[in-house]
Design an enzyme around this catalytic site. Structure first.
Site, PDB file in Angstrom:
ATOM      1  N   GLY A  11      -3.600   8.892   0.364  1.00 17.50           N
ATOM      2  CA  GLY A  11      -2.995   9.283  -0.760  1.00 17.50           C
ATOM      3  C   GLY A  11      -4.348  10.039  -0.944  1.00 17.50           C
ATOM      4  O   GLY A  11      -4.683  10.606  -2.912  1.00 17.50           O
ATOM      5  N   ALA A  12      -5.398  10.787  -0.876  1.00 20.41           N
ATOM      6  CA  ALA A  12      -6.384  11.367  -1.032  1.00 20.41           C
ATOM      7  C   ALA A  12      -6.436  13.117  -2.022  1.00 20.41           C
ATOM      8  O   ALA A  12      -7.098  13.698  -2.240  1.00 20.41           O
ATOM      9  CB  ALA A  12      -7.315  12.367   0.242  1.00 20.41           C
ATOM     10  N   ASN A  13      -5.141  13.541  -2.339  1.00 20.46           N
ATOM     11  CA  ASN A  13      -4.668  14.510  -2.723  1.00 20.46           C
ATOM     12  C   ASN A  13      -4.591  14.627  -4.727  1.00 20.46           C
ATOM     13  O   ASN A  13      -4.281  15.200  -5.400  1.00 20.46           O
ATOM     14  CB  ASN A  13      -3.311  15.661  -2.666  1.00 20.46           C
ATOM     15  CG  ASN A  13      -2.128  14.769  -3.143  1.00 20.46           C
ATOM     16  OD1 ASN A  13      -2.009  13.452  -2.840  1.00 20.46           O
ATOM     17  ND2 ASN A  13      -0.787  15.197  -2.863  1.00 20.46           N
ATOM     18  N   GLY A  15      -5.927  12.240  -8.409  1.00 19.11           N
ATOM     19  CA  GLY A  15      -6.727  11.019  -8.868  1.00 19.11           C
ATOM     20  C   GLY A  15      -7.571  10.458  -7.936  1.00 19.11           C
ATOM     21  O   GLY A  15      -8.628  10.736  -7.896  1.00 19.11           O
ATOM     22  N   SER A 140      -5.034  -4.532  -7.581  1.00 17.40           N
ATOM     23  CA  SER A 140      -4.843  -4.138  -8.931  1.00 17.40           C
ATOM     24  C   SER A 140      -5.039  -5.631  -9.197  1.00 17.40           C
ATOM     25  O   SER A 140      -4.213  -6.364  -9.196  1.00 17.40           O
ATOM     26  CB  SER A 140      -3.339  -3.252  -9.453  1.00 17.40           C
ATOM     27  OG  SER A 140      -3.219  -3.369 -10.182  1.00 17.40           O
ATOM     28  N   TYR A 167       5.663  -3.335  -8.729  1.00 14.17           N
ATOM     29  CA  TYR A 167       4.474  -3.120  -8.023  1.00 14.17           C
ATOM     30  C   TYR A 167       3.081  -3.922  -7.940  1.00 14.17           C
ATOM     31  O   TYR A 167       2.728  -4.552  -7.564  1.00 14.17           O
ATOM     32  CB  TYR A 167       3.752  -2.221  -9.643  1.00 14.17           C
ATOM     33  CG  TYR A 167       2.651  -1.053  -9.135  1.00 14.17           C
ATOM     34  CD1 TYR A 167       2.522   0.275  -8.739  1.00 14.17           C
ATOM     35  CD2 TYR A 167       2.016  -1.908  -9.682  1.00 14.17           C
ATOM     36  CE1 TYR A 167       1.251   0.084  -8.304  1.00 14.17           C
ATOM     37  CE2 TYR A 167       0.065  -1.394  -9.925  1.00 14.17           C
ATOM     38  CZ  TYR A 167      -0.057  -0.164  -8.740  1.00 14.17           C
ATOM     39  OH  TYR A 167      -1.108   0.676  -9.079  1.00 14.17           O
TER      40      TYR A 167
END
Length: 296
Positions: A11-13, A15, A140, A167
């Site tokens: 998810g490096a693309n 945030g 989280s 989640y």
């Protein structure tokens, strides 16, 4: 000449993943970006390269909701690279409506947790070739409220489905995995830690998966959230700080250890989740369980 450390970020693309990639690149890391949206990721890859001291920023496409895609991506990484120093299991999504992965697993659980369980397994040999392997799992604070029922976590009742509940469960699963893996890798020189990223001002929940009241709740919360550059400091600290090169099995927030929930520290539950995860992805980790948890 000493080689630059190599870090893979899921998810490096966007945030925190994007900010982490940029900051680690500025600090001399080579970066592997593992991303679902290849077109969007190519633009971010150029940004990270512009910030990098080495410009060695690599892109691997992967849909973390699909275990076959995870296997393909891991195969590509193992072919292209001969080591891995840091693995940051960062990617996550919140899904408004009950959906299932191609393998028939509830999509939030599959994407946020199970894919990272499988990816970590498939990259362990590369991590073992590092002088100081580090695994960082993004969890989280919502894990404290996770309902978490192993009997219903793969298949959920549509009438009782809660996006936040699913989640939260996925993030508790990530913590249980972190602590179990830390114990198992103790003798391999690989550390495993987890972190709470805070709800940040990023595009989390902006991909169409969160709708209605759920989307509104995240949008309002982000108005009061810190900038990603502030909250990515924990990612960067765990990936690069020499202070914690031997620290393992902890949960961090704002670069400080934080006490997780009692359920997250439940070793019996962690082992049960581990065994279920192995069954779901059809693998067995080539590392023994600690003697403390050995069956009678």
């Amino acid at each position: 000449m000493q080689r630059p450390p190599l870090c893979l970020i899921t998810g490096a693309n966007s945030g925190l993943g994007k900010v982490t990639a940029i900051e680690l690149a500025r600090n001399g890391f080579d970066i592997i970006m593992l991303c679902r949206d290849e077109i969007k990721a190519q633009r971010v890859q150029q940004e990270v390269q512009a910030a990098s001291k080495t410009r060695n920023v690599y892109l691997v496409q992967c849909d973390l909701g699909d275990m076959q895609s995870v296997r393909r991506a891991a195969g590509e990484i193992n072919r292209r690279f001969d080591h891995l120093d840091v693995l940051i299991n960062n990617a996550g999504r919140v899904v408004n409506d009950l959906q299932y992965s191609p393998g028939g697993i509830e999509l939030t659980f599959a994407t946020n947790y199970l894919s990272h369980f499988l990816l970590t397994h498939l990259l362990l040999d590369l991590l073992k070739k590092s002088n100081e392997g580090r695994i960082i799992n993004v969890a989280s604070e919502l894990h404290y409220a996770a309902p978490f029922d192993l009997d219903n976590i793969v298949k959920r009742d549509k009438s009782d489905y809660s996006a936040i509940g699913a989640y939260s469960d996925s993030k508790l699963a990530k913590l249980l995995f972190s602590f179990e893996l830390a114990d198992r890798l103790m003798d391999y020189g690989i550390t495993v830690n987890a972190l709470h990223p805070w709800l940040v001002d990023s595009n989390f929940a902006e991909d169409g998966d969160a709708k209605g009241v759920l989307h509104l709740a995240f949008s309002v919360a982000k108005l009061f959230a810190p900038e990603p550059e502030t909250m990515a400091k924990t990612h960067i600290y765990l990936a690069s700080s020499p202070e914690i090169h031997n620290v393992t099995g902890l949960y961090f927030a704002r670069c400080k250890p934080l006490e997780p929930s009692d359920k997250a520290r439940n070793q019996k539950l962690g082992l049960q989740l581990w065994q279920l995860s192995e069954q779901l992805v059809g693998i067995e980790y080539p590392i023994p369980q600690p003697p403390l948890l050995a069956p009678n």
